[in-house]
Design a protein around this motif. Structure first.
Motif, PDB file in Angstrom:
ATOM      1  N   UNK A 373       0.733  -1.069   0.018  1.00 20.19           N
ATOM      2  CA  UNK A 373      -0.249  -0.175   0.398  1.00 20.19           C
ATOM      3  C   UNK A 373       1.041   1.570  -0.062  1.00 20.19           C
ATOM      4  N   UNK A 374       1.980   1.573   0.807  1.00 27.46           N
ATOM      5  CA  UNK A 374       2.896   2.360   0.323  1.00 27.46           C
ATOM      6  C   UNK A 374       3.500   2.510  -0.017  1.00 27.46           C
ATOM      7  N   UNK A 375       4.222   1.727  -0.712  1.00 32.02           N
ATOM      8  CA  UNK A 375       4.251   1.611  -2.485  1.00 32.02           C
ATOM      9  C   UNK A 375       3.511   2.169  -3.306  1.00 32.02           C
ATOM     10  N   UNK A 377       1.385   3.630  -3.323  1.00 29.37           N
ATOM     11  CA  UNK A 377       0.935   5.146  -3.086  1.00 29.37           C
ATOM     12  C   UNK A 377       2.017   6.098  -3.341  1.00 29.37           C
ATOM     13  N   UNK A 378       3.437   5.839  -3.749  1.00 36.28           N
ATOM     14  CA  UNK A 378       4.271   6.050  -4.310  1.00 36.28           C
ATOM     15  C   UNK A 378       4.945   7.085  -2.462  1.00 36.28           C
ATOM     16  N   UNK A 379       5.072   6.577  -1.737  1.00 32.43           N
ATOM     17  CA  UNK A 379       5.409   7.620  -1.035  1.00 32.43           C
ATOM     18  C   UNK A 379       6.424   6.803  -0.201  1.00 32.43           C
ATOM     19  N   UNK A 380       7.651   7.402   0.178  1.00 27.16           N
ATOM     20  CA  UNK A 380       8.892   6.636   0.449  1.00 27.16           C
ATOM     21  C   UNK A 380       9.361   6.343   1.919  1.00 27.16           C
ATOM     22  N   UNK A 381       8.633   4.473   2.126  1.00 25.15           N
ATOM     23  CA  UNK A 381       9.449   4.600   3.265  1.00 25.15           C
ATOM     24  C   UNK A 381      10.055   4.906   4.407  1.00 25.15           C
ATOM     25  N   UNK A 382      10.200   5.021   5.477  1.00 23.33           N
ATOM     26  CA  UNK A 382      11.421   5.469   6.868  1.00 23.33           C
ATOM     27  C   UNK A 382      12.417   4.401   6.286  1.00 23.33           C
ATOM     28  N   UNK A 383      13.722   4.726   6.429  1.00 22.99           N
ATOM     29  CA  UNK A 383      15.127   3.516   6.035  1.00 22.99           C
ATOM     30  C   UNK A 383      15.008   2.826   7.180  1.00 22.99           C
ATOM     31  N   UNK A 384      14.300   3.074   8.211  1.00 18.69           N
ATOM     32  CA  UNK A 384      14.409   1.424   9.042  1.00 18.69           C
ATOM     33  C   UNK A 384      13.695   0.663   8.927  1.00 18.69           C
ATOM     34  N   UNK A 385      12.133   1.033   7.797  1.00 19.47           N
ATOM     35  CA  UNK A 385      11.254   0.146   7.236  1.00 19.47           C
ATOM     36  C   UNK A 385      11.919   0.058   6.163  1.00 19.47           C
ATOM     37  N   UNK A 386      11.790   0.365   5.268  1.00 22.75           N
ATOM     38  CA  UNK A 386      11.873   0.404   4.152  1.00 22.75           C
ATOM     39  C   UNK A 386      14.047   0.623   3.416  1.00 22.75           C
TER      40      UNK A 386
ATOM     41  N   UNK B   4     -15.097  -0.337  11.307  1.00 24.34           N
ATOM     42  CA  UNK B   4     -15.201   0.866   9.849  1.00 24.34           C
ATOM     43  C   UNK B   4     -14.045   0.085   9.321  1.00 24.34           C
ATOM     44  N   UNK B   5     -13.920  -0.070   7.634  1.00 21.91           N
ATOM     45  CA  UNK B   5     -13.664  -0.577   6.506  1.00 21.91           C
ATOM     46  C   UNK B   5     -12.538   0.540   6.002  1.00 21.91           C
ATOM     47  N   UNK B   6     -11.530   0.928   7.012  1.00 21.69           N
ATOM     48  CA  UNK B   6     -11.390   2.133   6.565  1.00 21.69           C
ATOM     49  C   UNK B   6     -10.141   1.858   4.905  1.00 21.69           C
ATOM     50  N   UNK B   7     -10.004   3.169   4.505  1.00 18.46           N
ATOM     51  CA  UNK B   7      -8.808   3.590   3.009  1.00 18.46           C
ATOM     52  C   UNK B   7      -7.999   3.845   3.586  1.00 18.46           C
ATOM     53  N   UNK B   8      -6.338   3.314   4.044  1.00 18.82           N
ATOM     54  CA  UNK B   8      -4.817   4.201   4.140  1.00 18.82           C
ATOM     55  C   UNK B   8      -4.651   4.349   3.431  1.00 18.82           C
ATOM     56  N   UNK B   9      -4.272   5.948   3.641  1.00 15.91           N
ATOM     57  CA  UNK B   9      -3.540   7.345   2.960  1.00 15.91           C
ATOM     58  C   UNK B   9      -2.691   7.369   3.450  1.00 15.91           C
TER      59      UNK B   9
END
Ligand SMILES: [Zn+2]
Lengths: 425, 101
Positions: A373-375, A377-386, B4-9
């Motif tokens: 989901x993060x990828x 959304x094209x959001x660069x994750x924190x470096x500890x995670x990715x 709820x059945x959320x959307x994560x942004x």
């Protein structure tokens, strides 16, 4: 040099590398096209990835594989390697026991198939034994049900080696080539990391955990000096049949390699290769199969984490560990390393093994879905995670190979070129 | 809303700053070593509608218990509505907008 493979038997190598000789051997043979699935497995057999198997399995071996998880000679074996065919095809190509036929792929010669047996097998019972379920929504069961009604058993000899396309070319090594590489590196202990994922730091720690465990009783001096390591991590990516939503293989191979290129693993302790294999999602039995393949590659240890090769809720998280533990050591010549999940603990402020840290209620687990989901959304994750370099490679691979997505889409399934092709002989 | 059945942004730095400036920082939750996520709640009806309008999306009942695999540009639209309305209660408006085409 003759190498030893799974079951203590000589590593199988049934490949004719001399083109003139290959041409002579195939002259006058009946020809029959092989599907992508069957061609992939013929290549695996011939190079010895599935040693000691020398060809597609005959009924007796399929039966003992299903019922007892071993070949007729007692060698541990968990997944049937079968060649399916219809009655219509048998008639069309005029196949009979005793024939040698030339399998073709992409319209070109691939392998000689010595047909030693033509048989039927109850597919429902095969599914139940291998996958523990008859439900067609299990992808391995579905593949089993999709087999045509007859099977051919007999030896395979590759007459034309596959051409592996970019960016996979440098990552495809045969079992013999793997062993030669390990000898060059002076690696004595080598731990396998099975993957079909782009790595987040949870994966990175699984590898580090396994490396440290495998290296534990070796002298540490060698590790102090770059280039002197005697233990290594082999990331062996499974490249094969894909499902919508999987990471594209290009992204997997390139990001795994990036971990070393960016220094998260030292150059002399880490290496990435790939093996052609269509995932069956057989959970515990697939874990055994992966152990067999990696034994044949010459590895000494194999990391097994949570939900190894599983799908849906068919297997418990650590069922693969339990099956492996039930196999006598002398029957599987690779040491499994069982690893618990790693997660981020905000209290410790670090990525930690969930079996070590006591802040259970605070742990932030790495969920594959969340990372996807993060990828997306094209959001660069924190470096500890990715790792940021890994993220950049994912984005590049998405543009270059994924038609704008790092995940397999219908478009990718239709348009992406297969990882290997067979050229004219 | 009970369940709820959320959307994560997921929120990048630039968006984080603009949400802070708009006084909407309190809508964000922290996950995975300080990543910021805007959790837009949906009712069961809204969830079903979203899944119907965007067949590529999936409700992940097993792990995250959220609606996943929505394309970025769809999430961008939802994000813009949250910022405009200064509220997370945007799903009815969003669904209406999509249905109008
Ligand atoms: Zn902790």
């Amino acid at each position: 040099m003759q190498y030893t493979g799974h079951g203590g038997k000589p590593l199988v190598e049934r490949v004719i590398t001399d083109k003139a000789e290959a041409k002579k051997k195939i002259a006058g043979l009946k020809t029959m096209p092989a599907s992508r699935q069957m061609a992939t497995e013929a290549i695996g057999i011939a190079y010895g990835f599935f040693s000691p198997i020398e060809g597609f399995m005959k009924k007796a071996d399929v039966e003992t594989t299903c019922k007892k998880m071993e070949l007729t000679d007692g060698t541990i074996w968990s997944i049937p390697i079968v060649y399916d065919i219809s009655d219509a095809e048998i008639a069309q190509y005029g196949l009979k026991v005793g024939d040698s036929v030339l399998l073709t792929y992409d319209g070109n010669p691939l392998a000689i198939f010595d047909i030693e047996e033509i048989y039927t097998y109850d597919k429902e019972s095969m599914a139940q034994d291998v996958y523990g379920t008859k439900e067609e929504k299990h992808p391995g069961v579905k593949r089993t049900y999709n087999y045509k009604d007859k099977f051919l058993g007999g030896k395979i000899t590759l007459v034309n080696e596959p051409k592996v396309r970019e960016p996979f070319t440098p990552y495809f090594l045969t079992p013999r080539q793997h062993r030669q590489k390990f000898a060059e590196k002076n690696w004595i202990k080598i731990v396998a990391h099975q993957t079909r994922n782009v790595p987040h730091s949870g994966h990175e720690w699984l590898m580090k955990h396994a490396y440290i465990a495998a290296h534990g009783d070796s002298p540490v001096e060698q590790m102090e000096t770059m280039g002197k390591a005697i233990s290594g991590i082999l990331v062996n990516c499974i490249v094969g049949e894909k499902r919508v939503g999987d990471y594209i293989d290009e992204a997997i191979v390139l990001t795994q390699d990036e971990l070393r290129k960016s220094g998260y693993f030292r150059a002399d302790i880490h290496m990435v290769t790939m093996t052609f294999w269509d995932m069956r999602y057989a959970g515990p039995r697939e874990a055994v199969h992966h152990s067999i393949i990696r034994t044949n590659l010459g590895l000494t240890h194999h990391m097994f984490g949570r939900d190894h090769a599983g799908v849906g809720t068919y297997y418990h998280s650590y069922q693969a560990h339990h099956l492996l533990m039930s196999i006598p050591k002398e029957k599987l010549n690779i040491t499994p390393i069982y690893v618990l999940e790693w997660a981020y603990c905000p209290h410790c402020g670090e990525v930690t093994c969930i079996g070590l840290c006591g802040h259970w209620k605070e742990l932030q687990k790495f969920s594959g879905t969340k990372i996807r989901s993060i990828i997306m959304d094209e959001v660069k994750p924190t470096r500890l995670i990715f790792r940021p370099e890994v993220f950049d490679v994912v984005m590049e691979a998405s543009k270059k190979y994924g038609f704008g997505s790092p995940f397999v889409t219908q478009e990718y399934l239709q348009k992406a070129k297969p990882a290997f092709s067979i050229e004219p002989l | 809303m009970a369940e709820t059945y959320p959307i994560n942004i997921w929120i990048n730095e630039e968006r984080f700053n603009s949400l802070q400036n708009a006084g909407l920082g309190k809508l964000l939750k922290e996950e995975l070593a300080g990543m910021k996520v805007l959790i837009v709640p949906c009712t069961a009806e809204q969830r079903d509608k979203v899944l119907q309008l965007f067949p590529m999306a999936k409700y992940d009942a097993a792990t995250t218990k959220s609606i996943e695999l929505l394309p970025k540009k769809v999430k961008d639209q939802i994000y813009d509505m949250v910022v405009k309305k200064k509220s997370l209660d945007v799903m009815d408006d969003f669904i209406k907008l999509v249905e109008k085409g």
